[in-house]
Design a protein around this motif. Sequence first.
Motif, PDB file in Angstrom:
ATOM      1  N   GLU A 196       0.828  -1.197   0.000  1.00 54.06           N
ATOM      2  CA  GLU A 196       0.000   0.000   0.000  1.00 54.06           C
ATOM      3  C   GLU A 196       0.868   1.255   0.000  1.00 54.06           C
ATOM      4  OE1 GLU A 196      -3.583   2.219  -0.014  1.00 54.06           O
ATOM      5  OE2 GLU A 196      -3.121   0.122  -0.465  1.00 54.06           O
ATOM      6  N   THR A 240       2.342   1.416  -3.721  1.00 53.11           N
ATOM      7  CA  THR A 240       1.410   1.522  -4.845  1.00 53.11           C
ATOM      8  C   THR A 240       0.179   2.363  -4.513  1.00 53.11           C
ATOM      9  OG1 THR A 240       0.307  -0.535  -4.207  1.00 53.11           O
ATOM     10  CG2 THR A 240       2.142  -0.706  -5.745  1.00 53.11           C
ATOM     11  N   GLY A 241      -0.498   2.062  -3.405  1.00 50.42           N
ATOM     12  CA  GLY A 241      -1.706   2.792  -3.031  1.00 50.42           C
ATOM     13  C   GLY A 241      -2.927   2.358  -3.804  1.00 50.42           C
ATOM     14  N   SER A 266       0.968   5.100  -1.304  1.00 47.41           N
ATOM     15  CA  SER A 266       1.429   5.638  -2.583  1.00 47.41           C
ATOM     16  C   SER A 266       2.454   6.759  -2.391  1.00 47.41           C
ATOM     17  CB  SER A 266       0.242   6.151  -3.408  1.00 47.41           C
ATOM     18  OG  SER A 266       0.626   6.381  -4.748  1.00 47.41           O
ATOM     19  N   THR A 300       7.595   1.085  -9.756  1.00 51.54           N
ATOM     20  CA  THR A 300       6.803   2.182  -9.184  1.00 51.54           C
ATOM     21  C   THR A 300       7.682   3.158  -8.416  1.00 51.54           C
ATOM     22  OG1 THR A 300       4.861   0.746  -8.998  1.00 51.54           O
ATOM     23  CG2 THR A 300       4.880   2.744  -7.666  1.00 51.54           C
ATOM     24  N   GLN A 321       8.198   6.974  -9.623  1.00 50.64           N
ATOM     25  CA  GLN A 321       7.775   8.105  -8.801  1.00 50.64           C
ATOM     26  C   GLN A 321       8.936   9.045  -8.490  1.00 50.64           C
ATOM     27  OE1 GLN A 321       5.579   6.655  -5.404  1.00 50.64           O
ATOM     28  NE2 GLN A 321       3.836   6.031  -6.656  1.00 50.64           N
ATOM     29  N   SER A 352       3.011   5.848 -12.217  1.00 48.84           N
ATOM     30  CA  SER A 352       1.750   5.178 -11.880  1.00 48.84           C
ATOM     31  C   SER A 352       1.962   3.683 -11.681  1.00 48.84           C
ATOM     32  CB  SER A 352       0.726   5.396 -12.992  1.00 48.84           C
ATOM     33  OG  SER A 352      -0.437   4.625 -12.738  1.00 48.84           O
ATOM     34  N   PRO A 353       1.431   3.108 -10.592  1.00 49.38           N
ATOM     35  CA  PRO A 353       1.512   1.651 -10.412  1.00 49.38           C
ATOM     36  C   PRO A 353       0.799   0.878 -11.520  1.00 49.38           C
ATOM     37  CG  PRO A 353       0.913   2.748  -8.363  1.00 49.38           C
ATOM     38  CD  PRO A 353       0.834   3.788  -9.438  1.00 49.38           C
TER      39      PRO A 353
END
Length: 486
Positions: free
Chosen positions: A109, A112-113, A150, A280, A284, A301-302
């Motif tokens: 989480e 990625t979120g 994220s 990811t 980012q 973006s995941p």
Amino acid sequence: MAALPIVLTLGLLPTKLPSWVAPGAGLSAALVIAVAWFSTPWADLGEAFGGGAGTVVEVLAIIGGGILLSRVMDRTGGQQRIAIWLSAGGGPTVSTALLMVTGVVPFLESVTGFGVSVIIGLPLLLALGFTPLRAALLSLLGLTVAPWGSMAPGTLLGAEIAGVPLMDLGLTSGAFNIVAFVGGGTLAAIVAGRGSHEAGAHPGELTWKAYAVWAGTGFTAGLVQGSVIVVANLMLGTAVAGAVGSLVMAGLWAVIISRGKLQPTPWRYLAPYLILLLGTIAGQVIERTLLPNGIGAVLGSPALWSISGAVAGVWILGMERHHRWLLPRETGRMWLGTAIPTGLYLLLGYAISGGGLAGSLAAALTSLGGGFLFLVPWIGGLGGYITASNTGANSMFGGTQTAAAHALGVDPLWVMGGQNAAAGLGCLTSPARIELAYRLAQPHVREDTPGRTLSRGALLRITMPFFLSCLVIWGFACLLLLPAAG
């Protein structure tokens, strides 16, 4: 009138209507009330939806990529192989549950979120031997790390709104969120412990001593998790605190479960997940430092990296040809069942915020004066519950919370900390996350497994009391401590 769309949505949730009906009805009511009652121009609503369109598209793409990767790992046996490695063959025990809830799921989480951790973590919990209901519950309890999800864009937004340093807000959110970490760990241990007992791992009648041992183990795990994340926030920064802290917890539990004798790492089966996680993180970093727009947003973006991991997994793990043909249909069917209600919940949040409903609700609450402080986490939690997004909740109510803090002479840092922590926990029990967990677990339900009924209501009966209990604790903390902090 401002509360009516929310009440309508909540009222429709327990019904057996299709999952899109509740958010669809709430969205329709919000639009009508915004225009007819609050006289909101359509242009303002259009601006709110336009500003959130990119987020909606990204979230739906992330869900699709996560489901695709999950199906690839399931069809190739990768989930089962990783589960055996993580648990050292231990099966569905309290230790393996806490490994997932305080380590693996929050790490996913944090990187990625948007619920990808549920999409990946829930099948791993099933592979560990947990029933569909318990796997769904445990994957949701791992979302207590949401304020750092994220790489913490929601916390960054909250810091900008409140005009406070990101590091300070990260530490303040961590102080509030200790309650969620401890509660989530305790609840996860009890859920897993009862499951082990019912499966025969602990013969005999359940006693208060068994509950005390489970609760104590989970409480300690949650306390350590929260403390490690706070320390990581202080030493390494807010953006990476959740990922680093959760990775440390996963390593600790792996050593405990294996008694210091870790099995050889199954790199081949981990390769698709490593592509997702490392891609990811790198994307980012590029997005934030070199390419803040355009191609940088895609790289960060995941969704891109989960799809890349799934495609690589098809070849690396040798998926059989007939499974490849089934893959698009399985993924598409599961994505539609999840994406439509999720998208509607996001749009409902934008309608409430852009239509003037959120401002009206918050303004009415601030008229309570000092009593408003008790409601600070409730407002944040409501935002997280509606939007299933820490970022969306802070965008919806953060400005109003900060303005109220200044009006009452209270330190906005602590008000935003309460808002941020509660918004993150609201994501855990939000209808969008409940629907996601239910959809992923439902195909694995077996009719010959008594006493383990999976339903949206069953998930809410566990997660909602936990959520409300944390809000009560945070509310009294705000009421008693914030005036002194101000």
